[in-house]
Enzyme design. Structure first.
Site, PDB file in Angstrom:
ATOM      1  N   LYS A 116      20.236  12.199  -0.791  1.00 15.33           N
ATOM      2  CA  LYS A 116      21.320  11.949  -1.738  1.00 15.33           C
ATOM      3  C   LYS A 116      22.571  11.399  -1.055  1.00 15.33           C
ATOM      4  O   LYS A 116      23.358  10.681  -1.678  1.00 15.33           O
ATOM      5  CB  LYS A 116      21.621  13.228  -2.518  1.00 15.33           C
ATOM      6  CG  LYS A 116      20.457  13.573  -3.462  1.00 15.33           C
ATOM      7  CD  LYS A 116      20.447  15.028  -3.869  1.00 15.33           C
ATOM      8  CE  LYS A 116      21.426  15.305  -4.981  1.00 15.33           C
ATOM      9  NZ  LYS A 116      21.358  16.732  -5.384  1.00 15.33           N
ATOM     10  N   GLY A 164      16.627  20.606  -8.253  1.00 19.28           N
ATOM     11  CA  GLY A 164      16.526  21.847  -9.019  1.00 19.28           C
ATOM     12  C   GLY A 164      17.763  22.725  -8.893  1.00 19.28           C
ATOM     13  O   GLY A 164      17.687  23.933  -9.079  1.00 19.28           O
ATOM     14  N   LYS A 237      19.111  22.559 -16.099  1.00 20.58           N
ATOM     15  CA  LYS A 237      19.230  22.207 -17.517  1.00 20.58           C
ATOM     16  C   LYS A 237      18.453  23.166 -18.413  1.00 20.58           C
ATOM     17  O   LYS A 237      17.383  23.648 -18.038  1.00 20.58           O
ATOM     18  CB  LYS A 237      18.701  20.787 -17.717  1.00 20.58           C
ATOM     19  CG  LYS A 237      19.463  19.759 -16.903  1.00 20.58           C
ATOM     20  CD  LYS A 237      18.654  18.489 -16.702  1.00 20.58           C
ATOM     21  CE  LYS A 237      19.349  17.557 -15.734  1.00 20.58           C
ATOM     22  NZ  LYS A 237      18.441  16.508 -15.230  1.00 20.58           N
ATOM     23  N   GLU A 275      21.517   9.810 -12.704  1.00 17.83           N
ATOM     24  CA  GLU A 275      22.348  10.913 -13.196  1.00 17.83           C
ATOM     25  C   GLU A 275      23.821  10.675 -12.857  1.00 17.83           C
ATOM     26  O   GLU A 275      24.147  10.275 -11.737  1.00 17.83           O
ATOM     27  CB  GLU A 275      21.896  12.241 -12.576  1.00 17.83           C
ATOM     28  CG  GLU A 275      20.478  12.640 -12.975  1.00 17.83           C
ATOM     29  CD  GLU A 275      20.114  14.066 -12.586  1.00 17.83           C
ATOM     30  OE1 GLU A 275      19.244  14.649 -13.250  1.00 17.83           O
ATOM     31  OE2 GLU A 275      20.700  14.615 -11.615  1.00 17.83           O
ATOM     32  N   GLU A 288      22.986  11.308  -8.574  1.00 17.17           N
ATOM     33  CA  GLU A 288      21.696  11.120  -7.901  1.00 17.17           C
ATOM     34  C   GLU A 288      20.756  10.327  -8.787  1.00 17.17           C
ATOM     35  O   GLU A 288      20.990  10.169  -9.983  1.00 17.17           O
ATOM     36  CB  GLU A 288      21.043  12.470  -7.546  1.00 17.17           C
ATOM     37  CG  GLU A 288      20.605  13.281  -8.749  1.00 17.17           C
ATOM     38  CD  GLU A 288      19.546  14.334  -8.399  1.00 17.17           C
ATOM     39  OE1 GLU A 288      18.883  14.235  -7.356  1.00 17.17           O
ATOM     40  OE2 GLU A 288      19.375  15.258  -9.215  1.00 17.17           O
ATOM     41  N   ARG A 292      11.185   9.796 -10.704  1.00 15.78           N
ATOM     42  CA  ARG A 292       9.973  10.381 -11.309  1.00 15.78           C
ATOM     43  C   ARG A 292      10.207  10.548 -12.798  1.00 15.78           C
ATOM     44  O   ARG A 292      11.305  10.312 -13.284  1.00 15.78           O
ATOM     45  CB  ARG A 292       9.742  11.767 -10.701  1.00 15.78           C
ATOM     46  CG  ARG A 292      10.998  12.630 -10.857  1.00 15.78           C
ATOM     47  CD  ARG A 292      10.770  14.079 -10.540  1.00 15.78           C
ATOM     48  NE  ARG A 292      12.007  14.785 -10.292  1.00 15.78           N
ATOM     49  CZ  ARG A 292      12.781  15.334 -11.210  1.00 15.78           C
ATOM     50  NH1 ARG A 292      12.462  15.224 -12.487  1.00 15.78           N
ATOM     51  NH2 ARG A 292      13.880  15.983 -10.882  1.00 15.78           N
TER      52      ARG A 292
HETATM   53  P1  ADP Z   1      14.907  17.636 -14.331  1.00 11.97           P
HETATM   54  O1  ADP Z   1      16.159  16.883 -14.529  1.00 11.97           O
HETATM   55  O2  ADP Z   1      13.657  16.861 -14.568  1.00 11.97           O
HETATM   56  O3  ADP Z   1      14.925  18.956 -14.952  1.00 11.97           O
HETATM   57  P2  ADP Z   1      15.054  19.112 -11.920  1.00 11.97           P
HETATM   58  O4  ADP Z   1      15.829  18.665 -10.734  1.00 11.97           O
HETATM   59  O5  ADP Z   1      15.524  20.277 -12.694  1.00 11.97           O
HETATM   60  O6  ADP Z   1      14.919  17.820 -12.808  1.00 11.97           O
HETATM   61  O7  ADP Z   1      13.563  19.342 -11.447  1.00 11.97           O
HETATM   62  C1  ADP Z   1      12.445  19.357 -12.297  1.00 11.97           C
HETATM   63  C2  ADP Z   1      11.411  20.275 -11.722  1.00 11.97           C
HETATM   64  O8  ADP Z   1      11.138  19.949 -10.392  1.00 11.97           O
HETATM   65  C3  ADP Z   1      11.839  21.719 -11.745  1.00 11.97           C
HETATM   66  O9  ADP Z   1      10.708  22.505 -12.018  1.00 11.97           O
HETATM   67  C4  ADP Z   1      12.346  21.948 -10.336  1.00 11.97           C
HETATM   68  O10 ADP Z   1      12.199  23.305  -9.982  1.00 11.97           O
HETATM   69  C5  ADP Z   1      11.437  21.045  -9.544  1.00 11.97           C
HETATM   70  N1  ADP Z   1      12.086  20.457  -8.351  1.00 11.97           N
HETATM   71  C6  ADP Z   1      13.151  19.658  -8.313  1.00 11.97           C
HETATM   72  N2  ADP Z   1      13.420  19.267  -7.052  1.00 11.97           N
HETATM   73  C7  ADP Z   1      12.499  19.831  -6.261  1.00 11.97           C
HETATM   74  C8  ADP Z   1      12.222  19.806  -4.857  1.00 11.97           C
HETATM   75  N3  ADP Z   1      12.979  19.117  -4.014  1.00 11.97           N
HETATM   76  N4  ADP Z   1      11.171  20.505  -4.400  1.00 11.97           N
HETATM   77  C9  ADP Z   1      10.410  21.207  -5.258  1.00 11.97           C
HETATM   78  N5  ADP Z   1      10.601  21.266  -6.581  1.00 11.97           N
HETATM   79  C10 ADP Z   1      11.633  20.600  -7.090  1.00 11.97           C
HETATM   80  P1  ADP Z   2      19.947  18.425  -8.239  1.00 10.78           P
HETATM   81  O1  ADP Z   2      19.318  17.448  -7.295  1.00 10.78           O
HETATM   82  O2  ADP Z   2      19.788  19.830  -7.800  1.00 10.78           O
HETATM   83  O3  ADP Z   2      19.586  18.156  -9.667  1.00 10.78           O
HETATM   84  P2  ADP Z   2      22.546  17.193  -8.790  1.00 10.78           P
HETATM   85  O4  ADP Z   2      23.282  16.428  -7.758  1.00 10.78           O
HETATM   86  O5  ADP Z   2      21.851  16.403  -9.841  1.00 10.78           O
HETATM   87  O6  ADP Z   2      21.523  18.161  -8.064  1.00 10.78           O
HETATM   88  O7  ADP Z   2      23.525  18.224  -9.469  1.00 10.78           O
HETATM   89  C1  ADP Z   2      23.056  19.249 -10.323  1.00 10.78           C
HETATM   90  C2  ADP Z   2      24.181  19.680 -11.262  1.00 10.78           C
HETATM   91  O8  ADP Z   2      25.314  20.153 -10.529  1.00 10.78           O
HETATM   92  C3  ADP Z   2      24.733  18.561 -12.136  1.00 10.78           C
HETATM   93  O9  ADP Z   2      23.982  18.421 -13.311  1.00 10.78           O
HETATM   94  C4  ADP Z   2      26.150  19.036 -12.418  1.00 10.78           C
HETATM   95  O10 ADP Z   2      26.150  20.010 -13.439  1.00 10.78           O
HETATM   96  C5  ADP Z   2      26.523  19.730 -11.121  1.00 10.78           C
HETATM   97  N1  ADP Z   2      27.243  18.823 -10.208  1.00 10.78           N
HETATM   98  C6  ADP Z   2      26.687  18.035  -9.264  1.00 10.78           C
HETATM   99  N2  ADP Z   2      27.626  17.347  -8.578  1.00 10.78           N
HETATM  100  C7  ADP Z   2      28.811  17.720  -9.105  1.00 10.78           C
HETATM  101  C8  ADP Z   2      30.190  17.401  -8.811  1.00 10.78           C
HETATM  102  N3  ADP Z   2      30.518  16.555  -7.829  1.00 10.78           N
HETATM  103  N4  ADP Z   2      31.151  17.999  -9.547  1.00 10.78           N
HETATM  104  C9  ADP Z   2      30.826  18.871 -10.529  1.00 10.78           C
HETATM  105  N5  ADP Z   2      29.581  19.220 -10.846  1.00 10.78           N
HETATM  106  C10 ADP Z   2      28.573  18.665 -10.141  1.00 10.78           C
HETATM  107 MG    MG Z   3      19.960  16.401 -10.730  1.00 10.06          MG
END
Ligand code: ADP
Ligand code: ADP
Ligand code: MG
Length: 461
Positions: A116, A164, A237, A275, A288, A292
């Site tokens: 990221k 996640g 989410k 996102e 990010e 997929r």
């Molecule tokens: P979405 O926006 O599709 O909900 P999430 O980031 O919540 O994306 O991930 C979707 C699924 O993939 C969840 O079940 C989460 O636990 C799993 N997941 C996300 N990132 C990883 C990772 N780096 N390694 C393993 N599982 C992951």
């Molecule tokens: P993941 O790969 O675990 O999904 P994200 O970077 O997509 O991580 O961030 C997950 C959540 O964290 C976002 O949906 C948002 O709610 C919060 N978040 C991420 N970055 C920020 C930020 N810079 N400021 C505030 N909230 C954030």
């Molecule tokens: Mg995310």
């Protein structure tokens, strides 16, 4: 077209892929762990292979076992679903080397966007706004403090390999940095085997808004509008909807343009999600790209009428997108609720159990994606997602009403679920107005739990 597709996943998304294959005249092949012998995705196919013990590292993450099955069963392609190997560039490369199509972007694209911190840099070069933050990785707490001082507290420490919602920590002041840096890095190491950290300014009261992208090998890149995903617990989410109440037509245009530019800059191919967080002044920032299919993809399917998994398969076989941007029409409103086997009254602890009586909602405008059937086993080995209820209606208010009655119809005997909590969200005035941000659930949790009657036993005690 492909003849046989192996689904390298489990649960509702494996069922989703099997269904798409069937409708396309493709033979679906499943794999399963020892904990999933009786799972629905296994029962729906003629051919399924056990790939190892319950532990994901030995089964659904076992690249060799999955590729061995794919070759032995003569599969032309592998659909990775979400989670597990879906964003593992080495797996995408291994598939290519074995002559099996990986239904996703090329390994190199996953590699770049999967880090990221690197993805931020690429986006900056492409003119896509990113959250103010570190220029690439930060090696230690001292360097993190320097960056934080420059951009101003509070900041968010994030794992470069994160997903996640894990590996993230809010830092409000320099004296917290040392401890939180170690904590976040430790979590990143244990979850992702990679301790690389970067830093972003914490956007206050943000909305999470993401744009669905489709890109083919012919160079067409289109967007399928946005999903509003601000109803989150611990950055995960819980409820998603489309369209978002927060976007004016101008803002929607700017964000979808930025998402298309992001996908082009990444050399993207397949379905993907860009996102963003949106602040209160309508500034949006890239956070990010998920390379997929996303859990909440049905919301987009219902408002566009397009089948995203079929589009993924078409793209992977080398066909052009089935529609142009001008042919994408947005109709009505869709909402998804993630029904999890977890207990909101007890800090959302997982509640795996055997399902007894089961009644799933139905009727006009209701879709259920799940791996549930009466008597099925919800195992403690994987995530707690039990079912996705997705509704469609001409207007947002009608969609809210349809979702309320759908959740009222839902009966899952056995595990404790978050159904009542989801139901109460749909009665919350802030939710109904659509004026909510990622802090919504935390702010309203106590009220929502009291309304939903969860925790009654505690009150009586
Ligand atoms: P979405 O926006 O599709 O909900 P999430 O980031 O919540 O994306 O991930 C979707 C699924 O993939 C969840 O079940 C989460 O636990 C799993 N997941 C996300 N990132 C990883 C990772 N780096 N390694 C393993 N599982 C992951
Ligand atoms: P993941 O790969 O675990 O999904 P994200 O970077 O997509 O991580 O961030 C997950 C959540 O964290 C976002 O949906 C948002 O709610 C919060 N978040 C991420 N970055 C920020 C930020 N810079 N400021 C505030 N909230 C954030
Ligand atoms: Mg995310």
């Amino acid at each position: 077209m492909f003849q046989r597709i192996l689904t390298a996943n489990r649960g509702e998304i494996a069922v989703r892929v099997v269904r798409a294959c069937r409708e396309m005249g493709i033979e679906p092949v499943a794999v399963y762990s020892q904990a999933d012998e009786e799972a629905l995705h296994v029962q729906l196919v003629e051919e399924a292979y056990c790939i190892g013990p319950a532990r994901a590292a030995e089964s659904y993450l076992n690249m060799d076992a999955i590729l061995t099955v794919a070759k032995a069963a003569n599969c032309d392609a592998i659909h990775p679903g979400y989670g597990f190997l879906s964003e593992n560039p080495d797996f995408a490369d291994a598939c290519a080397a074995a002559g099996v199509a990986f239904i996703g972007p090329p390994g190199q694209v996953i590699r770049t966007m999967g880090n990221k911190a690197a993805a931020r840099k690429l986006m900056q070069r492409a003119g896509v706004p990113v959250v103010p933050g570190s220029d690439g990785a930060v090696d230690d707490a001292e360097k993190a403090k320097k960056v934080a001082e420059a951009i101003g507290y509070p900041v968010l420490l994030k794992a470069a390999a994160g997903g996640g919602g894990r590996g993230m920590r809010r830092v409000d002041a320099p004296e917290q940095m040392d401890a939180l840096f170690q904590e976040a890095r430790g979590e990143a190491l244990s979850c992702f085997g990679d301790g690389e950290m970067y830093l972003e300014k914490l956007i206050l009261h943000p909305r999470h808004i993401e744009v669905q992208i489709l890109a083919d090998r012919q160079g067409h890149v289109i967007h399928l509008g946005e999903r509003e995903c601000s109803i989150q617990r611990r950055n995960q989410k819980l409820l998603e909807e489309s369209p978002s109440k927060a976007l004016s037509p101008q803002l929607r245009q700017a964000m979808t343009d930025a998402a298309v530019a992001a996908a082009r800059a990444a050399g993207y191919e397949n379905a993907g999600t860009v996102e963003f967080v949106l602040d209160r002044e309508d500034h949006f920032y890239f956070i990010e790209m998920n390379t997929r299919i996303q859990v909440e993809h049905p919301v987009t399917e219902l408002v566009t009428g397009l089948d995203l998994v079929k589009e993924q398969i078409r793209i992977a076989v080398g066909l052009p997108l089935s529609v142009t941007q001008e042919e994408v029409f947005f109709r009505g409103h869709a909402i998804e609720c993630r029904v999890n086997a977890e207990d909101p009254a007890h800090d959302f602890r997982p509640s795996p159990s055997t399902v007894g009586f089961l009644h799933l909602p139905g009727g006009f405008g209701v879709r259920v994606d799940s791996g549930l059937y009466p008597g099925c086993e919800l195992t403690p080995w994987y995530d707690s997602l039990a079912a996705k209820i997705i509704v469609y209606a001409p207007t947002r208010l009608e969609a809210i009403r349809r979702m309320r009655r759908s959740l009222e119809e839902l009966v899952i005997e056995g595990p404790v679920t978050n159904t009542d909590l989801l139901h109460q969200i749909l009665y919350c005035p802030d939710f109904i107005r659509g004026s909510y941000d990622t802090g919504f659930l935390e702010e309203h949790l106590d009220t929502l739990l009291a309304w939903s009657g969860s925790g009654e036993e505690d009150e009586g005690a």
